[in-house]
Design an enzyme around this catalytic site. Structure first.
Site, PDB file in Angstrom:
ATOM      1  N   ASP A 144      57.433  40.227  40.480  1.00  0.00           N
ATOM      2  CA  ASP A 144      57.081  41.601  40.086  1.00  0.00           C
ATOM      3  C   ASP A 144      58.291  42.514  40.108  1.00  0.00           C
ATOM      4  O   ASP A 144      58.158  43.713  40.354  1.00  0.00           O
ATOM      5  CB  ASP A 144      56.013  42.191  41.020  1.00  0.00           C
ATOM      6  CG  ASP A 144      54.607  41.823  40.591  1.00  0.00           C
ATOM      7  OD1 ASP A 144      54.448  41.296  39.478  1.00  0.00           O
ATOM      8  OD2 ASP A 144      53.676  42.060  41.381  1.00  0.00           O
ATOM      9  N   CYS A 201      30.813  32.909  29.276  1.00  0.00           N
ATOM     10  CA  CYS A 201      30.639  33.776  30.450  1.00  0.00           C
ATOM     11  C   CYS A 201      31.257  35.152  30.198  1.00  0.00           C
ATOM     12  O   CYS A 201      32.381  35.267  29.697  1.00  0.00           O
ATOM     13  CB  CYS A 201      31.283  33.134  31.674  1.00  0.00           C
ATOM     14  SG  CYS A 201      31.139  34.117  33.186  1.00  0.00           S
ATOM     15  N   CYS A 204      32.661  39.008  34.308  1.00  0.00           N
ATOM     16  CA  CYS A 204      33.724  39.933  34.688  1.00  0.00           C
ATOM     17  C   CYS A 204      33.670  41.206  33.857  1.00  0.00           C
ATOM     18  O   CYS A 204      33.902  42.309  34.369  1.00  0.00           O
ATOM     19  CB  CYS A 204      35.088  39.267  34.555  1.00  0.00           C
ATOM     20  SG  CYS A 204      35.477  38.666  32.885  1.00  0.00           S
ATOM     21  N   CYS A 224      40.818  51.553  34.542  1.00  0.00           N
ATOM     22  CA  CYS A 224      40.790  50.521  35.587  1.00  0.00           C
ATOM     23  C   CYS A 224      41.004  51.150  36.960  1.00  0.00           C
ATOM     24  O   CYS A 224      41.939  51.932  37.171  1.00  0.00           O
ATOM     25  CB  CYS A 224      41.875  49.490  35.302  1.00  0.00           C
ATOM     26  SG  CYS A 224      42.054  48.221  36.566  1.00  0.00           S
ATOM     27  N   CYS A 251      40.848  47.133  43.113  1.00  0.00           N
ATOM     28  CA  CYS A 251      39.458  46.744  42.835  1.00  0.00           C
ATOM     29  C   CYS A 251      39.440  45.251  42.541  1.00  0.00           C
ATOM     30  O   CYS A 251      40.273  44.758  41.780  1.00  0.00           O
ATOM     31  CB  CYS A 251      38.938  47.519  41.627  1.00  0.00           C
ATOM     32  SG  CYS A 251      37.276  47.055  41.088  1.00  0.00           S
ATOM     33  N   CYS A 254      35.962  42.254  39.197  1.00  0.00           N
ATOM     34  CA  CYS A 254      35.950  41.240  38.143  1.00  0.00           C
ATOM     35  C   CYS A 254      36.297  39.861  38.688  1.00  0.00           C
ATOM     36  O   CYS A 254      35.960  38.844  38.077  1.00  0.00           O
ATOM     37  CB  CYS A 254      36.887  41.622  36.999  1.00  0.00           C
ATOM     38  SG  CYS A 254      38.646  41.636  37.414  1.00  0.00           S
ATOM     39  N   CYS A 258      33.587  36.152  39.316  1.00  0.00           N
ATOM     40  CA  CYS A 258      34.066  35.014  38.520  1.00  0.00           C
ATOM     41  C   CYS A 258      33.620  33.693  39.141  1.00  0.00           C
ATOM     42  O   CYS A 258      33.922  33.422  40.310  1.00  0.00           O
ATOM     43  CB  CYS A 258      35.584  35.045  38.417  1.00  0.00           C
ATOM     44  SG  CYS A 258      36.264  33.648  37.476  1.00  0.00           S
TER      45      CYS A 258
END
Length: 361
Positions: A144, A201, A204, A224, A251, A254, A258
């Site tokens: 990152d 599916c 999410c 988001c 958060c 999602c 899964c």
């Protein structure tokens, strides 16, 4: 990046050794990717043109270089991608915390120490292990820390596929893991990308509290909660505040729904275990932290980067979404004259939610 010296191992044998060394260093998986990301580059440009990056100006600052490893680090031939699982096995059940609105939900990846330094050190040791075997070679390690499409590279390295929630998914490990990259000038054999296994599916997409997904594989960061509580520097849009619930830093919704996360592996790293009870903390208690306490309790944590002002902003929203107990109203009232206009605005909003509007600028 200088050209690599001739190796004592054939490329395939060296690749196998790199995977072994990565495992010995505590990485959960390791794969090798090439540098061609043309389709991902096109998607990135469309995403930026739509303005879905919000105020994350850094996403577009490097142009197309983010999707072109050879431009980011000249001389790059292959990228070694590593995975490190982070699910803490000593943390409170995240679903239970989300349901207890007087508690603070903090994304699971940030409950312990900041992963950046830990993984960066391990990648450096991996590079040194390679160098001790083959001699000097060109490399750069990233966690990152540079404009890198890490999920696309991880997919190309065979570590998983990018799911409809834009997270990297793995059939045997879910999505609760960190990624790191070692850009190299080594002519290593690359792994095959993994076929997607999301099928029909859409759990999410339906689970997002703020409807941040504009469709499968498409995320509008401006809606988001992770963006709003971490990256966004200003006022959180009022229409989105009620949907944030008690989520004060990130958060995981999602990911929680899964199906592949039933295969998540608990972390082997003590540094990723919860610190200071942040896996199940009381909202009012956290809101009462002064700046010195905030800095002390978040030392070495990814949470510290948002600063005390945003911390209070996020907590004020959460307190506005919880039950209007005397304790909650009193805590909010004590921040009505906070030096920050940003904090005061969110405190007034929270008090109005509880039917006790007070204070003006």
């Amino acid at each position: 990046m200088p050209d690599a010296e001739p190796t004592a191992l054939q490329p395939a044998a060296l690749a196998g050794s790199i995977r072994t060394w990565a495992a010995e260093l505590g990485f959960s998986a390791c794969g090798i990717a090439g540098t061609e990301l043309a389709q991902d580059e096109a998607r990135l440009i469309r995403w930026l043109q739509a303005g879905h990056q919000g105020e994350m100006g850094f996403m577009g600052r490097h142009g197309r270089k983010r999707a072109r490893p050879r431009q980011l680090v000249p001389g790059t031939r292959t990228v070694v991608v590593v995975r490190m699982d982070y699910t803490p096995d000593r943390a409170a059940d995240p679903r239970a915390v989300l349901e207890a609105r007087q508690r603070a939900f903090i994304t699971r990846y940030s409950l312990g120490r900041d992963y950046h330094k830990l993984m960066r050190r391990r990648l450096q040791r991996l590079a040194e292990r390679i160098q001790s075997t083959i001699g000097p070679f060109g490399y750069r390690a990233f966690v990152d820390s540079a404009p890198v499409l890490e999920r696309a590279l991880a997919r190309e390295a065979g570590l998983g596929w990018i799911g409809k929630n834009t997270m990297l998914l793995n059939r045997h490990a879910g999505s609760y893991f960190f990624l790191g990259e070692l850009f190299t000038d080594l002519p290593l054999p690359t792994d095959d990308p993994v076929r997607a296994h999301c099928g029909s599916c859409r759990r999410c997409l339906r689970a997002c509290p703020t409807n941040a997904f504009t469709g499968p594989y498409q995320l509008d960061a401006r809606r988001c909660i992770s963006y709003l509580t971490i990256e966004h520097p200003g006022s959180i849009p009022e229409p989105l505040r009620p949907a944030m619930g008690n989520r004060i830093f990130g958060c995981d919704d999602c990911q929680l729904v899964c199906p592949w996360n039933r295969y998540t592996h608990p972390t082997a790293e003590d540094d990723f275990q919860p610190r200071h009870g942040l896996d199940d903390a009381d909202l009012v208690a956290l809101f009462n932290w002064d700046e010195a306490t905030f800095l002390e309790r978040t030392a070495g944590s990814a949470i510290r980067r948002i600063g005390h002002e945003r911390w209070l902003r996020n907590l004020a929203v959460a307190l506005g979404n919880t039950a209007p107990t005397p304790e909650v109203v009193e805590a909010l009232g004590q921040r009505l004259n906070h030096p920050s206009a940003l904090v005061r605005e969110h405190v007034r909003w929270a008090l109005a939610r509880h039917g006790t509007p007070r204070g003006t600028d």
